[in-house]
Design an enzyme around this catalytic site. Structure first.
Site, PDB file in Angstrom:
ATOM      1  N   ASP A  18      13.836  72.765 -11.406  1.00  0.00           N
ATOM      2  CA  ASP A  18      12.664  73.374 -10.745  1.00  0.00           C
ATOM      3  C   ASP A  18      11.945  74.286 -11.731  1.00  0.00           C
ATOM      4  OD1 ASP A  18      10.839  73.924  -8.714  1.00  0.00           O
ATOM      5  OD2 ASP A  18      12.020  75.567  -7.884  1.00  0.00           O
ATOM      6  N   ASP A  52      16.023  81.436 -10.850  1.00  0.00           N
ATOM      7  CA  ASP A  52      15.979  80.482  -9.737  1.00  0.00           C
ATOM      8  C   ASP A  52      16.708  79.178 -10.074  1.00  0.00           C
ATOM      9  OD1 ASP A  52      15.330  79.569  -7.264  1.00  0.00           O
ATOM     10  OD2 ASP A  52      13.177  79.416  -7.595  1.00  0.00           O
TER      11      ASP A  52
END
Ligand code: ATP
Ligand code: MN
Length: 255
Positions: A181, A199
């Site tokens: 991502d 993240d």
């Protein structure tokens, strides 16, 4: 910034979190991982990030996954199906799935951190709560690359680009993980410039059947950002991919 008194904090969390999440935070306080919670840094659909203080006064980021979101299961299942670390998990149990997801982010962070990838240092994980190093700047969080790039000069942008590619190389060749991502929204920038990748919950091991597809997508995102948004003269995505995975060639030669 004002440190929340216990009563204020309790009121705040009661409104947002279920009783078990509140209990989890108190358990971390009793274990002296967290001394005090401060204000919210970010509130997304799936998780909230808070600034907190450790017992020695150091700043911590506390990422709390929301247990009651239906979007969550749909979003994460595609990463979990096919990951050998999730074998035997029934998709029916949302809470358990979210606890595993939180643990997965912690393990990914640790595996990257131990491999020398610049990510926030993992501190603790319990249920749906992940505690890590706070990436700060002048009392608040450091900016995301997306938020700051137009204020940077070309030399700084090239330095950031090189550092991102270097971290990707370490991630692939040393940690043996793909972020999956990666974009200018999951990269923080501190002065130096120092790049911090965040993240990592959805990061995949290289044996995941779609690992290569996600890596190609990550690299396309990075290429598009630095080429089109930042306007840098950089190699094409194929060449970046080759550099990031150059350990593969060595392995083929040996194997
Ligand atoms: P969102 O959907 O809002 O991006 P997310 O689930 O993707 O949330 P993260 O990207 O990990 O979660 O964190 C959300 C935001 O919280 C980040 O964009 C960043 O601003 C802040 N943040 C995350 N980790 C840290 C950290 N270690 N230190 C400081 N700030 C952080
Ligand atoms: Mn994010």
């Amino acid at each position: 910034m004002r440190v929340l008194r216990d009563r204020d904090w309790y009121k705040t969390v009661e409104e947002v979190f279920d009783a078990r999440t509140v209990l989890t935070i108190y358990t971390l306080m009793r274990r002296r991982v967290i001394e005090r919670m401060n204000g919210v840094v970010s509130s997304g659909k799936e998780a909230r990030v808070y600034l907190a203080y450790g017992p020695k006064g150091g700043r911590l980021a506390v990422k709390i996954y929301l247990v009651s979101t239906a979007v969550f299961r749909k979003g994460i299942l595609k990463y979990i199906v096919g990951d050998p670390r999730f074998q035997g998990i029934q998709p029916g149990d949302t809470r358990r799935l979210i606890y595993m997801w939180t643990r997965k982010e912690f393990r990914n962070l640790k595996r990257m951190y131990d491999a020398g990838v610049r990510v926030p240092r993992p501190v603790a994980v319990l249920n749906n709560v992940l505690v890590m190093e706070f990436i700060g700047l002048n009392g608040s969080r450091a900016p995301l690359l997306a938020e700051i790039y137009d204020a940077l000069d070309e030399d700084e942008l090239y330095a950031i680009y090189r550092s991102v590619v270097y971290n990707l190389w370490r991630m692939y060749c040393v940690a043996r993980l793909v972020h999956a991502d990666l974009s200018e929204y999951n990269i923080m920038v501190r002065p130096g410039p120092e790049v911090v990748i965040i993240d990592v919950s959805q990061a995949l091991t290289l044996d995941h059947p779609n690992a290569m597809d996600y890596l190609v997508r990550d690299i396309r995102n990075i290429y598009r950002f630095f080429r089109e948004e930042a306007g840098l003269e950089i190699p094409g995505p194929e060449e970046i991919l080759e550099g990031v995975t150059d350990c593969r060639r060595e392995e083929k030669k040996e194997g």
